[in-house]
Motif scaffolding. Structure first.
Motif, PDB file in Angstrom:
ATOM      1  N   TYR A   1       2.837   1.002  11.408  1.00  0.00           N
ATOM      2  CA  TYR A   1       2.032  -0.001  11.317  1.00  0.00           C
ATOM      3  C   TYR A   1       2.879  -1.164  11.458  1.00  0.00           C
ATOM      4  CZ  TYR A   1      -1.377  -3.588  10.109  1.00  0.00           C
ATOM      5  OH  TYR A   1      -2.327  -4.737  10.001  1.00  0.00           O
ATOM      6  N   CYS A   2       3.769  -1.370  10.454  1.00  0.00           N
ATOM      7  CA  CYS A   2       4.597  -2.326  10.290  1.00  0.00           C
ATOM      8  C   CYS A   2       5.523  -2.416  11.477  1.00  0.00           C
ATOM      9  CB  CYS A   2       5.407  -2.442   8.997  1.00  0.00           C
ATOM     10  SG  CYS A   2       4.617  -2.282   7.543  1.00  0.00           S
ATOM     11  N   PHE A   3       6.225  -1.209  11.872  1.00  0.00           N
ATOM     12  CA  PHE A   3       7.180  -1.306  13.226  1.00  0.00           C
ATOM     13  C   PHE A   3       6.513  -1.736  14.285  1.00  0.00           C
ATOM     14  CE2 PHE A   3       9.505   0.898  16.455  1.00  0.00           C
ATOM     15  CZ  PHE A   3      10.633   0.527  16.172  1.00  0.00           C
ATOM     16  N   ILE A   4       5.275  -1.450  14.611  1.00  0.00           N
ATOM     17  CA  ILE A   4       4.328  -1.738  15.732  1.00  0.00           C
ATOM     18  C   ILE A   4       4.110  -3.544  15.771  1.00  0.00           C
ATOM     19  CG2 ILE A   4       2.436  -1.527  17.034  1.00  0.00           C
ATOM     20  CD1 ILE A   4       2.491   1.298  16.023  1.00  0.00           C
TER      21      ILE A   4
ATOM     22  N   SER B   1       2.998  15.546  -1.293  1.00  0.00           N
ATOM     23  CA  SER B   1       2.489  16.484  -0.360  1.00  0.00           C
ATOM     24  C   SER B   1       2.505  15.942   1.195  1.00  0.00           C
ATOM     25  CB  SER B   1       0.577  16.555  -0.871  1.00  0.00           C
ATOM     26  OG  SER B   1       0.048  15.354  -0.297  1.00  0.00           O
ATOM     27  N   ARG B   2       2.434  16.770   2.163  1.00  0.00           N
ATOM     28  CA  ARG B   2       2.539  16.440   3.632  1.00  0.00           C
ATOM     29  C   ARG B   2       1.514  15.314   3.830  1.00  0.00           C
ATOM     30  NH1 ARG B   2       3.404  22.172   6.768  1.00  0.00           N
ATOM     31  NH2 ARG B   2       5.357  22.743   5.707  1.00  0.00           N
ATOM     32  N   LYS B   3       0.370  15.398   3.402  1.00  0.00           N
ATOM     33  CA  LYS B   3      -0.816  14.235   3.637  1.00  0.00           C
ATOM     34  C   LYS B   3      -0.209  12.941   3.261  1.00  0.00           C
ATOM     35  CE  LYS B   3      -5.382  13.426   3.202  1.00  0.00           C
ATOM     36  NZ  LYS B   3      -6.735  13.653   2.530  1.00  0.00           N
ATOM     37  N   THR B   4       0.500  12.915   1.986  1.00  0.00           N
ATOM     38  CA  THR B   4       0.856  11.687   1.504  1.00  0.00           C
ATOM     39  C   THR B   4       2.004  11.336   2.276  1.00  0.00           C
ATOM     40  OG1 THR B   4       0.291  12.357  -0.707  1.00  0.00           O
ATOM     41  CG2 THR B   4       1.834  10.520  -0.655  1.00  0.00           C
ATOM     42  N   ALA B   5       2.984  12.057   2.694  1.00  0.00           N
ATOM     43  CA  ALA B   5       4.152  11.623   3.660  1.00  0.00           C
ATOM     44  C   ALA B   5       3.594  11.188   4.959  1.00  0.00           C
ATOM     45  CB  ALA B   5       4.913  12.775   3.694  1.00  0.00           C
ATOM     46  N   ALA B   6       2.600  11.778   5.317  1.00  0.00           N
ATOM     47  CA  ALA B   6       2.142  11.438   6.639  1.00  0.00           C
ATOM     48  C   ALA B   6       1.539  10.014   6.704  1.00  0.00           C
ATOM     49  CB  ALA B   6       0.947  12.306   7.213  1.00  0.00           C
ATOM     50  N   PHE B   7       0.837   9.736   5.642  1.00  0.00           N
ATOM     51  CA  PHE B   7       0.122   8.562   5.469  1.00  0.00           C
ATOM     52  C   PHE B   7       1.235   7.125   5.312  1.00  0.00           C
ATOM     53  CE2 PHE B   7      -1.271   5.120   2.508  1.00  0.00           C
ATOM     54  CZ  PHE B   7      -2.308   4.655   3.500  1.00  0.00           C
ATOM     55  N   VAL B   8       2.207   7.856   4.380  1.00  0.00           N
ATOM     56  CA  VAL B   8       3.334   6.752   4.309  1.00  0.00           C
ATOM     57  C   VAL B   8       3.844   6.401   5.571  1.00  0.00           C
ATOM     58  CG1 VAL B   8       5.600   6.128   3.152  1.00  0.00           C
ATOM     59  CG2 VAL B   8       3.769   7.284   1.761  1.00  0.00           C
ATOM     60  N   ARG B   9       4.305   7.288   6.381  1.00  0.00           N
ATOM     61  CA  ARG B   9       4.729   7.099   7.736  1.00  0.00           C
ATOM     62  C   ARG B   9       3.783   6.475   8.470  1.00  0.00           C
ATOM     63  NH1 ARG B   9       6.672  12.612   7.072  1.00  0.00           N
ATOM     64  NH2 ARG B   9       4.947  13.440   8.166  1.00  0.00           N
ATOM     65  N   ALA B  10       2.481   6.796   8.456  1.00  0.00           N
ATOM     66  CA  ALA B  10       1.443   5.673   9.296  1.00  0.00           C
ATOM     67  C   ALA B  10       1.655   4.440   8.763  1.00  0.00           C
ATOM     68  CB  ALA B  10       0.248   6.382   8.973  1.00  0.00           C
ATOM     69  N   CYS B  11       1.859   4.072   7.634  1.00  0.00           N
ATOM     70  CA  CYS B  11       1.941   2.628   6.979  1.00  0.00           C
ATOM     71  C   CYS B  11       3.487   2.102   7.711  1.00  0.00           C
ATOM     72  CB  CYS B  11       2.237   2.646   5.635  1.00  0.00           C
ATOM     73  SG  CYS B  11       0.681   2.863   4.797  1.00  0.00           S
ATOM     74  N   VAL B  12       4.526   2.917   7.613  1.00  0.00           N
ATOM     75  CA  VAL B  12       5.613   2.224   8.196  1.00  0.00           C
ATOM     76  C   VAL B  12       5.630   2.099   9.722  1.00  0.00           C
ATOM     77  CG1 VAL B  12       8.014   3.011   8.804  1.00  0.00           C
ATOM     78  CG2 VAL B  12       6.971   3.456   6.522  1.00  0.00           C
TER      79      VAL B  12
ATOM     80  N   GLN C   1      12.431   6.711   9.784  1.00  0.00           N
ATOM     81  CA  GLN C   1      11.799   5.384   9.899  1.00  0.00           C
ATOM     82  C   GLN C   1      12.649   4.278   9.408  1.00  0.00           C
ATOM     83  OE1 GLN C   1      10.542   8.257   8.789  1.00  0.00           O
ATOM     84  NE2 GLN C   1       8.717   8.748  10.230  1.00  0.00           N
ATOM     85  N   ALA C   2      13.201   4.472   8.108  1.00  0.00           N
ATOM     86  CA  ALA C   2      14.155   3.403   7.961  1.00  0.00           C
ATOM     87  C   ALA C   2      15.157   3.062   8.880  1.00  0.00           C
ATOM     88  CB  ALA C   2      14.764   3.614   6.304  1.00  0.00           C
ATOM     89  N   ASP C   3      15.824   3.835   9.353  1.00  0.00           N
ATOM     90  CA  ASP C   3      17.066   3.830  10.437  1.00  0.00           C
ATOM     91  C   ASP C   3      16.332   2.947  11.299  1.00  0.00           C
ATOM     92  OD1 ASP C   3      18.835   4.993   8.616  1.00  0.00           O
ATOM     93  OD2 ASP C   3      18.509   6.836   9.840  1.00  0.00           O
ATOM     94  N   ALA C   4      15.158   3.453  12.085  1.00  0.00           N
ATOM     95  CA  ALA C   4      14.692   2.548  13.099  1.00  0.00           C
ATOM     96  C   ALA C   4      14.409   1.194  12.846  1.00  0.00           C
ATOM     97  CB  ALA C   4      13.296   3.361  13.600  1.00  0.00           C
TER      98      ALA C   4
ATOM     99  N   LEU D   1       0.931  -1.244  -0.186  1.00  0.00           N
ATOM    100  CA  LEU D   1       0.163   0.045   0.102  1.00  0.00           C
ATOM    101  C   LEU D   1       0.778   1.180   0.036  1.00  0.00           C
ATOM    102  CD1 LEU D   1      -2.817   1.247   0.239  1.00  0.00           C
ATOM    103  CD2 LEU D   1      -2.622   1.213   2.672  1.00  0.00           C
ATOM    104  N   ALA D   2       1.820   1.192   0.710  1.00  0.00           N
ATOM    105  CA  ALA D   2       2.944   2.519   0.916  1.00  0.00           C
ATOM    106  C   ALA D   2       3.634   2.558  -0.546  1.00  0.00           C
ATOM    107  CB  ALA D   2       3.955   2.261   1.861  1.00  0.00           C
ATOM    108  N   MET D   3       3.975   1.622  -1.301  1.00  0.00           N
ATOM    109  CA  MET D   3       4.562   1.695  -2.660  1.00  0.00           C
ATOM    110  C   MET D   3       3.730   1.970  -3.491  1.00  0.00           C
ATOM    111  SD  MET D   3       7.756   1.053  -1.835  1.00  0.00           S
ATOM    112  CE  MET D   3       8.325   1.164  -3.628  1.00  0.00           C
ATOM    113  N   GLU D   4       2.499   1.620  -3.347  1.00  0.00           N
ATOM    114  CA  GLU D   4       1.199   2.078  -4.435  1.00  0.00           C
ATOM    115  C   GLU D   4       1.011   3.453  -4.175  1.00  0.00           C
ATOM    116  OE1 GLU D   4      -3.316   0.729  -5.774  1.00  0.00           O
ATOM    117  OE2 GLU D   4      -2.091  -0.370  -4.109  1.00  0.00           O
ATOM    118  N   THR D   5       0.991   3.952  -3.072  1.00  0.00           N
ATOM    119  CA  THR D   5       0.858   5.428  -2.942  1.00  0.00           C
ATOM    120  C   THR D   5       1.679   6.208  -3.212  1.00  0.00           C
ATOM    121  OG1 THR D   5      -0.211   4.932  -0.760  1.00  0.00           O
ATOM    122  CG2 THR D   5       0.334   7.045  -0.924  1.00  0.00           C
ATOM    123  N   ARG D   6       3.407   5.739  -3.326  1.00  0.00           N
ATOM    124  CA  ARG D   6       4.309   6.415  -3.751  1.00  0.00           C
ATOM    125  C   ARG D   6       4.217   6.656  -5.235  1.00  0.00           C
ATOM    126  NH1 ARG D   6       9.222   4.622  -5.626  1.00  0.00           N
ATOM    127  NH2 ARG D   6      10.972   5.908  -5.682  1.00  0.00           N
ATOM    128  N   LYS D   7       3.750   5.470  -6.009  1.00  0.00           N
ATOM    129  CA  LYS D   7       3.399   5.371  -7.340  1.00  0.00           C
ATOM    130  C   LYS D   7       2.207   6.328  -7.865  1.00  0.00           C
ATOM    131  CE  LYS D   7       3.632   1.253  -9.037  1.00  0.00           C
ATOM    132  NZ  LYS D   7       3.092  -0.051  -9.338  1.00  0.00           N
TER     133      LYS D   7
END
Length: 992
Positions: A736-739, A723-734, A769-772, A710-716
């Motif tokens: 989700y995985c981290f948790i 936009s900031r909204k898109t970046a925030a959504f991608v961070r939310a996806c990341v 997030q990648a570093d984490a 979903l994160a990759m599809e959003t990027r595509k």
């Protein structure tokens, strides 16, 4: 642009904060040889590795066309007085060594042809008997065999009453082992044995349970085989006769159909043994019976033996055993005359008229029809005669004799009449098989004229072709209405009609009237078991020909009848069948779940194991039938409830296979959910699914993969509109995985998901997030156990860890340094973990990992990296080949090299010379590929490693030769001339 560290100036600010060394165990003092990476031009290297294009004139050539092979044969004979001859032949097609199998001339058959003719005859005898049986059985696959009915009869007709077996035991005189000189004496002795058997003492086994009875019959069957194998033919005949006599006993009448099945098994065994015995007498070294033999092909000895068996059976005094035993060897008439079977069938049919009990009589007819269909299915007259004889005696069922017998045994007529069904169904099936419409119509009219004909009508509907019944559905409904309810319940007749309508369609104009007439009777049934047995059948008819409104009405009626007194608890199999039939016809699940009573119907499955099985059936159909992703809220809510039911059934006792099955079904549902470009709604669904399915690890893994996609599809989709909204959504996806990843059990599952999720974060410019995620993966490496469970077996984990780390290194190449953590901080942290990890004593995986690190560091020292991520500045952009960065990189390389060399030195002390040779050559290849061999000390190190690989004769000569050839070839490339001198310093060891 996601740059973290600027060129030049920022690097100078960071020089005061160097990252720590690999660990306290690794110091720079161990770095004896300096490292210098060679500069790589990846594009030029790729171009040099491409295959050269060569023009090819195809002509008539095509790789898929048959190859033409010219076969030359030369035959030379150099004997005295003979001449030499040479000839050649050319074939236009490829010679196939397997083609001879197709014409039957395979090598094994040719070899067998040269062996003992007796053995050949035996083999041909065995195959001939099989072909003979196949040829005689000309009924097609559309004819349901008796074997398929056997199990159902045994399961249905049972009893709790005590049973008995009458055993007629003869005296000890005249055993089969007695020897007489004259043939007439031998025959006379055997006849006396039979007489003695008829007049011998009677022994009765009383108070047998049903299982005891079955066991005793099986023992008699085995005794028959044993007696035959020991050449005690008379004893075998005695066993068959006494078993046949049991079929005249109806003292426990409810068990009679099952008794018939058990006894006729013994009769079938006897008939087969006699036939094979006579057949074997027809085969000798000089002659073999053809596939379709005639009596003229049978020798006199076999004919005499065959007649002898018929004479023995004819001497049996009682009608029932004489009939059954002769019927069992009916096929043996083929040895005597061409018309033997056709003459015997009418006579045996007439013999049955002497049996007074109608139940015993109808089963005798069923056995005769069964044998007749096996040995002469084309002789239909005897089948028809049996049927019409049965109709003439049908009134006996309602006569005083039968009624008195039922009173004595305490059996009601509705329980007695179904005992006839297996026999009557079989007789009707045999008669109706490929029968013309006229005959079937005549049979139906004859049945209609009889009074109290419900039993006959049920057998007609059970045995006749479904198409015949379906086209006359209204006629049959009229006949059912006229039947007497007391003898045979009408609901059973409607059930039989419904079974036919499930297989064949009635006239379109009659369909609604048929359903109404049937349901009027079914809905009035008070007994829940009778009701659900009928409803189960008619649900399929309703689903097949009507809309969801009629189906909803039927389901509501079932709920109404089965809910009082929790009657559904006794009818789970039928209710499951109803659900399967409904979902089999409603492929559109939005329509299915809009049926108002469907989910309330599911609520009747209160037993957890049954409820889970039903949910599994629904999900299997959904995964199979749903072609397009869905976001229909009706479907999603219903299937989430169903999947939740399956998930909640998992406990500590659930088998792993069951967990995998449930996870597979839930994952299939998750994959089919798509909200299109409403990415936030999609993520919300995944969050809800995680909370619902937290006990199934494969489902959580699937959710993590889905979120990453979903994160990759959003990027595509949002490319160019970050936009900031898109970046925030991608961070939310990341996030989700981290948790979610820490909740998983599998150590390598967590490691790989941390790596994958980090790659996704990096691709979406979420660098923190990648570093984490990468640091979480590094911190998890020390927890890797020495052994892991793979498919139920414990296996060493080092090979899996090596694979993971190699993948991790490939990712670290493009991860930019963090300005606060120093140069190559992730690489250093990972090397510290690798150094402190406890490796196996005799393992070289740690050094293999260090070799991979060396490759990574060499790639990091290049001006331009081999690959990049769009919009992410890797270290080649951040540092721009800065000298201090390269110096730090080289120092790290030297430290890693020191570790490798120390390990090679230790292997010499442990006398692990083979391992030392392989690792030495591997390290040499690494330096050759990545090191700058213009450096004298590095050049000298490579020469030393070459000698080390060959020192103790452990190196593979072919590998060394190919390596040296490669070096000489590379020396001809631009800027690689220094390899010419190196090649001269690399001798090949000679072995004497």
């Amino acid at each position: 642009m996601a740059a973290r560290v600027g060129r030049g100036g920022v690097w100078k600010e960071e020089t005061g904060r160097r990252a720590p060394a690999i660990s306290g165990h690794v110091t720079e003092k161990m770095a004896v040889f300096p490292w210098h990476s060679r500069n790589r031009n990846y594009k030029a290297e790729l171009a040099s590795c491409r295959l050269e294009a060569v023009p090819l004139e195809f002509g008539d050539y095509h790789p898929l066309k048959p190859i033409t092979v010219t076969e030359s044969k030369t035959k030379k004979v150099s004997r005295k007085g003979s001449t030499s001859s040479t000839y050649s032949s050319s074939s236009s097609s490829m010679v196939d060594p397997l083609s001879s199998v197709l014409d039957g001339t395979d090598p094994l058959s040719m070899f067998a042809a040269t062996t003992d003719p007796v053995a050949v005859t035996a083999a041909m005898d065995s195959s001939r008997k099989k072909r003979d049986r196949d040829d005689n059985s000309i009924v097609g696959s559309d004819f349901e065999p008796w074997a398929s009915k056997r199990g159902e009869i045994l399961a249905r007709y049972t009893t709790t009453e005590k049973l008995s077996i009458n055993l007629f035991m003869g005296s000890e005189k005249g055993r089969a082992g007695a020897t007489t000189s004259a043939m007439s004496e031998k025959v006379r002795t055997r006849l006396e044995e039979l007489d003695d058997f008829e007049e011998g003492s009677q022994k009765e086994l009383l108070n047998l349970t049903q299982q005891d009875y079955v066991n005793r019959i099986e023992e008699l069957n085995q005794s028959l085989k044993d007696a035959w194998a020991s050449d005690q033919k008379v004893k075998a005949l005695k066993i068959v006769i006494q078993c046949s006599k049991l079929l005249s006993d109806t003292s426990v009448i409810q068990f009679y159909p099952s008794k018939f099945v058990l006894i006729t098994d013994i009769l079938d065994t006897f008939g087969k043994l006699v036939y094979e015995r006579i057949f074997s007498m027809c085969v000798d070294n000089r002659s073999v019976l053809p596939d379709h033999f005639s009596p003229e092909n049978v020798n006199d000895t076999a004919k005499e033996t065959c007649l002898n068996w018929f004479f023995k059976i004819a001497s049996i005094r009682e009608l029932i055993p004489r009939f059954y035993v002769e019927t069992s060897i009916l096929k043996c008439n083929k040895f005597l005359s061409k018309t033997g079977i056709s003459e015997c069938l009418p006579r045996l049919t007439c013999m049955i008229r002497g049996i007074g009990d109608p139940l015993v009589s109808v089963y005798a007819r069923a056995y005769l029809c069964r044998v007749g269909m096996e040995v002469a299915p084309h002789l239909k007259e005897s089948l028809n005669k049996n049927f019409f004889d049965f109709l003439l005696t049908f009134k006996q069922i309602h006569g005083d004799t039968v009624q008195n017998q039922l009173v004595i045994q305490g059996v009601e007529l509705p329980s007695y009449l179904p005992l006839y069904s297996p026999a009557m169904d079989w007789i009707f099936q045999c008669i109706s098989y490929h029968a013309p419409e006229a005959l079937l119509t005549e049979m139906m009219e004859r049945c209609k004229k009889l009074g109290n004909n419900a039993l006959l009508l049920n057998s007609v509907m059970s045995a006749f072709r479904a198409e015949f019944i379906a086209t006359r559905s209204m006629d049959f409904i009229g006949m059912i209405k006229e039947c007497d309810e007391s003898g045979f319940p009408k609901h059973l007749l409607f059930r039989s009609l419904g079974l036919n309508l499930a297989l064949a369609d009635p006239p379109e104009g009659d369909r609604l009237q048929i359903l109404n007439e049937a349901w009027k009777v079914i809905t009035k049934l008070k007994n829940p078991q009778d009701y659900v047995n009928c409803a189960e059948v008619w649900v399929e008819y309703t689903c097949k020909h009507f809309t969801k409104r009629e189906v909803n009405t039927v389901l509501a009626d079932v709920i109404k009848h089965m809910t009082p007194d929790r009657a559904f608890e006794d009818s789970y199999p039928q209710l499951q069948s109803i659900i399967k039939k409904v979902i089999a016809h409603f492929h559109d699940f939005s329509v299915l779940f809009s049926v108002e009573k469907f989910l309330p119907f599911l609520d009747m499955f209160q037993k957890e194991s049954v409820r889970v099985e039903v949910c599994k059936c629904i999900m299997e159909v959904f995964i199979k039938q749903q072609q397009e992703p869905t976001k229909d809220p009706v479907i999603l809510n219903a299937l989430l409830h169903i999947c939740k039911t399956m998930h909640d059934s998992v406990n500590a006792l659930t088998l792993e296979d069951e967990k995998r099955m449930l996870a597979h079904l839930i994952n299939g549902f998750i994959k089919m959910v798509s909200f299109g470009r409403d990415f936030e709604q999609q993520l919300s669904f995944y969050v809800e699914a995680r909370s619902m399915f937290c006990n199934l690890e494969p489902v959580l893994v699937q959710l993590i993969h889905s979120v990453n996609r979903l994160a990759m599809e959003t990027r595509k989709v949002m490319r160019g509109n970050h936009s900031r909204k898109t970046a925030a959504f991608v961070r939310a996806c990341v996030a989700y995985c981290f948790i979610t990843i820490p909740s998983l059990v599998g150590i390598f599952t967590r490691l790989n998901l941390y790596l994958h999720s980090g790659q996704v974060a990096l691709a979406n410019q979420c660098l923190s997030q990648a570093d984490a995620l990468f640091k979480a993966a590094i911190s998890l490496v020390p927890e890797v156990p020495k052994m892991i469970n793979i498919d139920g077996k414990m296996r060493p984990s080092e090979s899996f860890l090596l694979e993971f780390l190699c993948n991790f290194f490939s990712t670290l190449l493009i991860v930019p340094d963090h300005p606060e953590y120093g140069v190559l901080f992730l690489v250093r942290e990972l090397l510290n973990v690798i150094q402190d990890y406890t490796w196996e004593d005799h393992s070289d995986d740690k050094i293999r990992i260090y070799t991979c690190v060396l490759h990574l560091l060499a790639a990091m020292s290049q001006e331009t990296y081999l690959y990049h991520i769009d919009k992410v500045d890797s270290n080649d952009s951040l540092y721009g080949g800065d000298a201090k960065f390269l110096a730090e990189n080289n120092k790290l390389c030297e430290t890693v090299m020191a570790q490798i060399l120390e390990h090679l030195k230790m292997l010499a002390k442990d006398e692990a010379l083979k391992r030392q040779s392989l690792l030495g050559l591997s390290f040499f290849n690494s330096i050759l590929a990545h090191g700058d061999l213009r450096n004298n000390r590095l050049n000298q190190l490579s020469v030393n490693l070459w000698h080390l690989a060959q020192r103790h004769g452990c190196a593979d000569t072919r590998t060394m030769v190919k390596t040296l050839e490669y070096i000489k070839k590379q020396s001809k490339q631009p800027d690689m001339g220094h390899l010419t001198e190196l090649a001269l310093r690399l001798p090949l060891q000679t072995r004497t």
